[in-house]
Design a protein around this motif. Structure first.
Motif, mmCIF file in Angstrom:
data_model
loop_
_atom_site.group_PDB
_atom_site.id
_atom_site.type_symbol
_atom_site.label_atom_id
_atom_site.label_comp_id
_atom_site.label_asym_id
_atom_site.label_seq_id
_atom_site.Cartn_x
_atom_site.Cartn_y
_atom_site.Cartn_z
ATOM 1 N N ASP A 123 0.819 -1.210 0.000
ATOM 2 C CA ASP A 123 0.000 0.000 0.000
ATOM 3 C C ASP A 123 0.857 1.265 0.000
ATOM 4 N N SER A 124 1.997 1.207 0.639
ATOM 5 C CA SER A 124 2.853 2.389 0.779
ATOM 6 C C SER A 124 3.430 2.875 -0.547
ATOM 7 N N VAL A 125 3.435 2.011 -1.575
ATOM 8 C CA VAL A 125 4.024 2.398 -2.864
ATOM 9 C C VAL A 125 3.016 2.351 -4.003
ATOM 10 N N LYS A 126 1.811 1.891 -3.730
ATOM 11 C CA LYS A 126 0.806 1.733 -4.776
ATOM 12 C C LYS A 126 0.518 3.079 -5.434
ATOM 13 N N GLY A 127 0.528 3.094 -6.761
ATOM 14 C CA GLY A 127 0.296 4.321 -7.502
ATOM 15 C C GLY A 127 1.550 5.134 -7.768
ATOM 16 N N ARG A 128 2.647 4.781 -7.115
ATOM 17 C CA ARG A 128 3.915 5.510 -7.323
ATOM 18 C C ARG A 128 4.989 4.627 -7.952
ATOM 19 N N PHE A 129 4.992 3.346 -7.611
ATOM 20 C CA PHE A 129 5.998 2.408 -8.114
ATOM 21 C C PHE A 129 5.374 1.469 -9.129
ATOM 22 N N THR A 130 6.183 1.058 -10.108
ATOM 23 C CA THR A 130 5.734 0.101 -11.111
ATOM 24 C C THR A 130 6.818 -0.945 -11.333
ATOM 25 N N ILE A 131 6.444 -2.207 -11.195
ATOM 26 C CA ILE A 131 7.365 -3.297 -11.477
ATOM 27 C C ILE A 131 7.081 -3.827 -12.881
ATOM 28 N N SER A 132 8.146 -4.210 -13.570
ATOM 29 C CA SER A 132 7.995 -4.792 -14.897
ATOM 30 C C SER A 132 9.146 -5.765 -15.121
ATOM 31 N N ARG A 133 9.007 -6.579 -16.154
ATOM 32 C CA ARG A 133 10.071 -7.523 -16.465
ATOM 33 C C ARG A 133 10.221 -7.652 -17.970
ATOM 34 N N ASP A 134 11.458 -7.926 -18.382
ATOM 35 C CA ASP A 134 11.773 -8.186 -19.778
ATOM 36 C C ASP A 134 12.480 -9.539 -19.800
ATOM 37 N N ASN A 135 11.737 -10.573 -20.121
ATOM 38 C CA ASN A 135 12.313 -11.915 -20.068
ATOM 39 C C ASN A 135 13.392 -12.125 -21.131
ATOM 40 N N ALA A 136 13.316 -11.378 -22.224
ATOM 41 C CA ALA A 136 14.346 -11.491 -23.254
ATOM 42 C C ALA A 136 15.686 -10.960 -22.772
ATOM 43 N N LYS A 137 15.626 -10.015 -21.826
ATOM 44 C CA LYS A 137 16.853 -9.432 -21.269
ATOM 45 C C LYS A 137 17.169 -9.974 -19.880
ATOM 46 N N ASN A 138 16.359 -10.919 -19.393
ATOM 47 C CA ASN A 138 16.567 -11.475 -18.049
ATOM 48 C C ASN A 138 16.654 -10.371 -16.999
ATOM 49 N N THR A 139 15.755 -9.415 -17.074
ATOM 50 C CA THR A 139 15.829 -8.246 -16.200
ATOM 51 C C THR A 139 14.445 -7.896 -15.670
ATOM 52 N N VAL A 140 14.422 -7.496 -14.404
ATOM 53 C CA VAL A 140 13.217 -6.936 -13.804
ATOM 54 C C VAL A 140 13.522 -5.504 -13.392
ATOM 55 N N TYR A 141 12.524 -4.654 -13.506
ATOM 56 C CA TYR A 141 12.701 -3.225 -13.245
ATOM 57 C C TYR A 141 11.760 -2.765 -12.134
ATOM 58 N N LEU A 142 12.173 -1.694 -11.472
ATOM 59 C CA LEU A 142 11.289 -1.021 -10.535
ATOM 60 C C LEU A 142 11.356 0.472 -10.839
ATOM 61 N N GLN A 143 10.287 0.985 -11.435
ATOM 62 C CA GLN A 143 10.176 2.426 -11.691
ATOM 63 C C GLN A 143 9.565 3.076 -10.462
ATOM 64 N N MET A 144 10.281 4.020 -9.885
ATOM 65 C CA MET A 144 9.839 4.674 -8.653
ATOM 66 C C MET A 144 9.636 6.152 -8.936
ATOM 67 N N ASN A 145 8.422 6.618 -8.785
ATOM 68 C CA ASN A 145 8.072 8.022 -9.003
ATOM 69 C C ASN A 145 7.584 8.649 -7.709
ATOM 70 N N SER A 146 7.541 9.957 -7.692
ATOM 71 C CA SER A 146 7.045 10.696 -6.516
ATOM 72 C C SER A 146 7.703 10.190 -5.242
ATOM 73 N N LEU A 147 9.006 10.084 -5.272
ATOM 74 C CA LEU A 147 9.730 9.506 -4.135
ATOM 75 C C LEU A 147 9.641 10.393 -2.904
ATOM 76 N N LYS A 148 9.607 9.735 -1.759
ATOM 77 C CA LYS A 148 9.494 10.402 -0.463
ATOM 78 C C LYS A 148 10.703 10.034 0.388
ATOM 79 N N PRO A 149 11.028 10.854 1.369
ATOM 80 C CA PRO A 149 12.140 10.497 2.255
ATOM 81 C C PRO A 149 11.964 9.116 2.899
ATOM 82 N N GLU A 150 10.753 8.734 3.173
ATOM 83 C CA GLU A 150 10.520 7.425 3.801
ATOM 84 C C GLU A 150 10.745 6.251 2.849
ATOM 85 N N ASP A 151 10.998 6.526 1.578
ATOM 86 C CA ASP A 151 11.376 5.471 0.635
ATOM 87 C C ASP A 151 12.871 5.145 0.725
ATOM 88 N N THR A 152 13.605 5.920 1.508
ATOM 89 C CA THR A 152 15.036 5.675 1.668
ATOM 90 C C THR A 152 15.273 4.297 2.264
#
Length: 115
Positions: A61-90
């Protein structure tokens, strides 16, 4: 077995964005459920988000609407896009792969949100 290496952490101002990457080596990456966890100083490691091998996602709940997880299986990589970051995300952010009852962890990448 999979080996995981995170990257993309750093210092960002409140309201800013970062994209974390987790590169996997080894076989069968597409069959793993992938997670991001984070651990702030003096606190326990907390679950942040999951993407299943079918592409389904779930968020704390603390990151819903701000963070997005995705994956690219062709590149063997998972991503975490973090927007609207807050000090408590440290925290140190960890990538985790799960398959056949086992968790595999990366070494973590530091994210600091501060002005």
């Amino acid at each position: 077995q999979v080996q995981l290496v995170e990257s993309g952490g750093g210092l960002v101002q409140p309201g800013g964005s970062l994209r974390l990457s987790c590169a996997a080596s080894g076989s069968a990456f597409s069959t793993y459920a992938m997670h991001w966890y984070r651990q702030a100083p003096g606190k326990e490691r907390d679950w942040v988000t999951t993407i299943t091998n079918g592409g389904g996602t779930n968020y704390a709940d603390s990151v819903k609407g701000r963070f997005t997880i995705s994956r690219d299986n062709a590149k063997n990589t998972v991503y975490l896009q973090m927007n609207s970051l807050k000090p408590e995300d440290t925290a140190v952010y960890y990538c985790c792969g799960f398959r056949l009852g086992r968790n595999y962890w990366g070494q973590g990448t530091q994210v600091t949100v501060s002005s």
